[in-house]
Design a protein around this motif. Structure first.
Motif, PDB file in Angstrom:
ATOM      1  N   VAL A   1      12.078  -4.576   1.819  1.00 57.81           N
ATOM      2  CA  VAL A   1      10.715  -4.945   2.182  1.00 57.81           C
ATOM      3  C   VAL A   1      10.759  -6.126   3.145  1.00 57.81           C
ATOM      4  CG1 VAL A   1       9.658  -4.096   0.065  1.00 57.81           C
ATOM      5  CG2 VAL A   1      10.505  -6.425   0.147  1.00 57.81           C
ATOM      6  N   TYR A   2       9.724  -6.214   3.955  1.00 59.88           N
ATOM      7  CA  TYR A   2       9.608  -7.310   4.922  1.00 59.88           C
ATOM      8  C   TYR A   2       8.617  -8.337   4.392  1.00 59.88           C
ATOM      9  CZ  TYR A   2       8.600  -9.705   9.356  1.00 59.88           C
ATOM     10  OH  TYR A   2       8.436 -10.650  10.339  1.00 59.88           O
ATOM     11  N   LEU A   3       9.039  -9.606   4.324  1.00 58.01           N
ATOM     12  CA  LEU A   3       8.192 -10.671   3.810  1.00 58.01           C
ATOM     13  C   LEU A   3       7.345 -11.252   4.946  1.00 58.01           C
ATOM     14  CD1 LEU A   3       7.243 -12.534   1.568  1.00 58.01           C
ATOM     15  CD2 LEU A   3       9.203 -14.011   2.030  1.00 58.01           C
TER      16      LEU A   3
ATOM     17  N   GLN B   1       6.731  -0.668   5.925  1.00 59.93           N
ATOM     18  CA  GLN B   1       6.852  -0.117   7.279  1.00 59.93           C
ATOM     19  C   GLN B   1       7.559  -1.093   8.212  1.00 59.93           C
ATOM     20  OE1 GLN B   1       2.893   0.987   8.461  1.00 59.93           O
ATOM     21  NE2 GLN B   1       3.053   3.030   7.565  1.00 59.93           N
ATOM     22  N   LYS B   2       7.215  -2.368   8.105  1.00 59.22           N
ATOM     23  CA  LYS B   2       7.847  -3.360   8.971  1.00 59.22           C
ATOM     24  C   LYS B   2       9.332  -3.504   8.633  1.00 59.22           C
ATOM     25  CE  LYS B   2       3.883  -6.203  10.247  1.00 59.22           C
ATOM     26  NZ  LYS B   2       3.296  -7.564  10.258  1.00 59.22           N
TER      27      LYS B   2
ATOM     28  N   GLY C   1      13.345   7.184   9.838  1.00 53.06           N
ATOM     29  CA  GLY C   1      12.604   6.640   8.714  1.00 53.06           C
ATOM     30  C   GLY C   1      11.339   5.901   9.089  1.00 53.06           C
ATOM     31  N   VAL C   2      11.041   5.779  10.392  1.00 54.31           N
ATOM     32  CA  VAL C   2       9.803   5.115  10.825  1.00 54.31           C
ATOM     33  C   VAL C   2       8.952   6.117  11.602  1.00 54.31           C
ATOM     34  CG1 VAL C   2      10.908   2.859  10.920  1.00 54.31           C
ATOM     35  CG2 VAL C   2      10.824   4.269  12.979  1.00 54.31           C
ATOM     36  N   ASP C   3       7.660   5.799  11.704  1.00 59.30           N
ATOM     37  CA  ASP C   3       6.728   6.701  12.384  1.00 59.30           C
ATOM     38  C   ASP C   3       6.751   6.488  13.890  1.00 59.30           C
ATOM     39  OD1 ASP C   3       5.974   7.760   9.983  1.00 59.30           O
ATOM     40  OD2 ASP C   3       4.097   6.628   9.828  1.00 59.30           O
ATOM     41  N   ALA C   4       6.839   7.601  14.606  1.00 59.59           N
ATOM     42  CA  ALA C   4       6.727   7.593  16.063  1.00 59.59           C
ATOM     43  C   ALA C   4       5.627   8.575  16.453  1.00 59.59           C
ATOM     44  CB  ALA C   4       8.048   7.971  16.711  1.00 59.59           C
TER      45      ALA C   4
ATOM     46  N   SER D   1       0.839  -1.200   0.000  1.00 59.15           N
ATOM     47  CA  SER D   1       0.000   0.000   0.000  1.00 59.15           C
ATOM     48  C   SER D   1       0.873   1.249   0.000  1.00 59.15           C
ATOM     49  CB  SER D   1      -0.919  -0.003   1.228  1.00 59.15           C
ATOM     50  OG  SER D   1      -1.630   1.217   1.316  1.00 59.15           O
ATOM     51  N   LEU D   2       0.439   2.238  -0.748  1.00 59.47           N
ATOM     52  CA  LEU D   2       1.194   3.491  -0.844  1.00 59.47           C
ATOM     53  C   LEU D   2       1.249   4.218   0.495  1.00 59.47           C
ATOM     54  CD1 LEU D   2       2.608   4.737  -3.303  1.00 59.47           C
ATOM     55  CD2 LEU D   2       0.640   6.217  -3.609  1.00 59.47           C
ATOM     56  N   ASP D   3       0.317   3.896   1.399  1.00 62.80           N
ATOM     57  CA  ASP D   3       0.288   4.529   2.712  1.00 62.80           C
ATOM     58  C   ASP D   3       1.487   4.134   3.574  1.00 62.80           C
ATOM     59  OD1 ASP D   3      -2.093   5.705   2.038  1.00 62.80           O
ATOM     60  OD2 ASP D   3      -3.326   4.124   2.932  1.00 62.80           O
TER      61      ASP D   3
END
Length: 365
Positions: A165-167, A182-183, A221-224, A147-149
């Motif tokens: 990417v995380y599988l 994100q993961k 690079g990640v959301d907090a 997802s683009l989100d």
């Protein structure tokens, strides 16, 4: 001629020429029901019978010729059938590939596929970008959709870029790879985030967007999440003014399974304030003039932030004249000069004055 014969002849003439024998014969014909057939009818019947026989002969002759032709064709191209116990799908392609060629092609295809496992971070190449998804090739038999989100704003990826990417799963019910950007970002920086949290170190974060209850922060690079109560020492009237700023933050809560990171700016400010407070306690003296910011306004006075310590500027010490409310003199956020009137080191209470910076108006009268 006898007399009897002569009578018979005359009677025959009288009855139309029929003798008694002929008349009896005619009666027998009528009695039997047989109908006389005319010559025209006999001729028509004969022609129909001859035409039917001719058509039948033509059909028989055509069947014979077709049969002879099929026999000659069968004799010229004999068909032989081999005995087959079983047949496989791959046996149908023997005319195109031999067993060795087929095996080589299968090995070549298998070498193009990566040996990937669930729960790992792998490299992927962006194949396409739609309005809602990003199509990613990770070297498997099917592509993955993200997802683009899941991509941080502003989105600056393009077709051909290589990303981590995380599988999550090799295949879902539709045969698609389940991937997560994100993961992957979270797992990649998790160790760094955990070390900063355990050591109590400060981290830099960029305030990205406002959400309910606080602000989303880009941290490595990640959301907090930065709660509204943790933005400053006092309530912030407008969160939007802070969007885009980069601040020093402290990680106060972590949850790896939920990928939940909570940061605080207030804790950082309190630590800075405590350091300044220690220095101020060593330097402050009664009679000093210092600058401070108007932190809060009440009916009985104003609280001034001196940089680590708050002092109270009472309404009676704001002006030599009479005022009804402190807001007639100062406004929230103003920087003003005040004089230290009293200071208690044990309790940390500081009394401030502003009118004391000017002479008493009636002193020389």
């Amino acid at each position: 001629m006898s007399e009897e014969t002569t009578k018979t002849t005359k009677k025959a003439k009288t009855t139309g020429g029929e003798t008694p024998e002929k008349k009896s014969t005619s009666r027998l014909v009528k009695a039997s029901g047989t109908k006389k057939v005319s010559k025209a009818e006999q001729k028509g019947t004969t022609m129909i019978t001859e035409f039917a026989a001719e058509v039948g002969a033509m059909a028989t002759d055509r069947q014979r010729r077709v049969s002879e032709k099929a026999t000659r064709r069968a004799e010229s191209t004999p068909v032989t059938f081999a005995h087959v116990d079983a047949i496989k799908q791959t046996d149908l392609d023997d005319d195109d590939y031999s067993s060795k060629e087929y095996e080589d092609l299968l090995n070549m295809y298998n070498h193009t596929l990566q040996d990937i496992k669930e729960g790992e971070i792998i490299k992927g190449r962006v194949l396409d970008i739609t309005r809602e998804d990003v199509i990613v090739d990770v070297g498997f038999k099917s592509e993955g959709i993200i997802s683009l989100d899941e991509f941080s704003e502003p989105i600056n990826i393009k077709v051909g870029d290589e990303i981590d990417v995380y599988l999550e799963s090799v295949e879902d019910q539709n045969g698609q790879l389940i991937l997560s950007k994100q993961k992957a970002d979270f797992m990649r920086v998790w160790d760094k985030i955990r070390e900063a949290h355990d050591a109590g170190e400060l981290v830099e974060g960029r305030l990205m967007r406002r959400i309910k209850g606080g602000i989303v922060v880009d941290l490595f690079g990640v959301d907090a999440f930065l709660p509204g109560s943790q933005i400053a020492l006092r309530q912030v009237p407008d969160f939007d003014e802070l969007i885009g700023r980069t601040l020093h933050l402290k990680i106060i809560k972590l949850n790896k399974s939920r990928r939940n990171i909570v940061v605080s700016r207030r804790v950082v400010l309190e630590q800075e304030r405590e350091q300044m407070r220690g220095k101020l306690l060593e330097q402050i003296e009664v009679g000093q003039v210092r600058k401070g910011g108007v932190k809060n306004i009440t009916d009985f006075g104003v609280f001034i932030d001196l940089g680590g310590l708050d002092g109270l500027l009472h309404i009676t010490d704001m002006s030599w004249g009479r005022i009804a409310h402190p807001s007639e003199v100062v406004q929230l956020g103003d920087e003003i000069e005040v004089k230290i009137l009293d200071f208690d080191k044990e309790t940390g209470r500081i009394s401030l004055g502003m009118k004391q910076l000017t002479e008493y108006p009636w002193e020389k009268i």
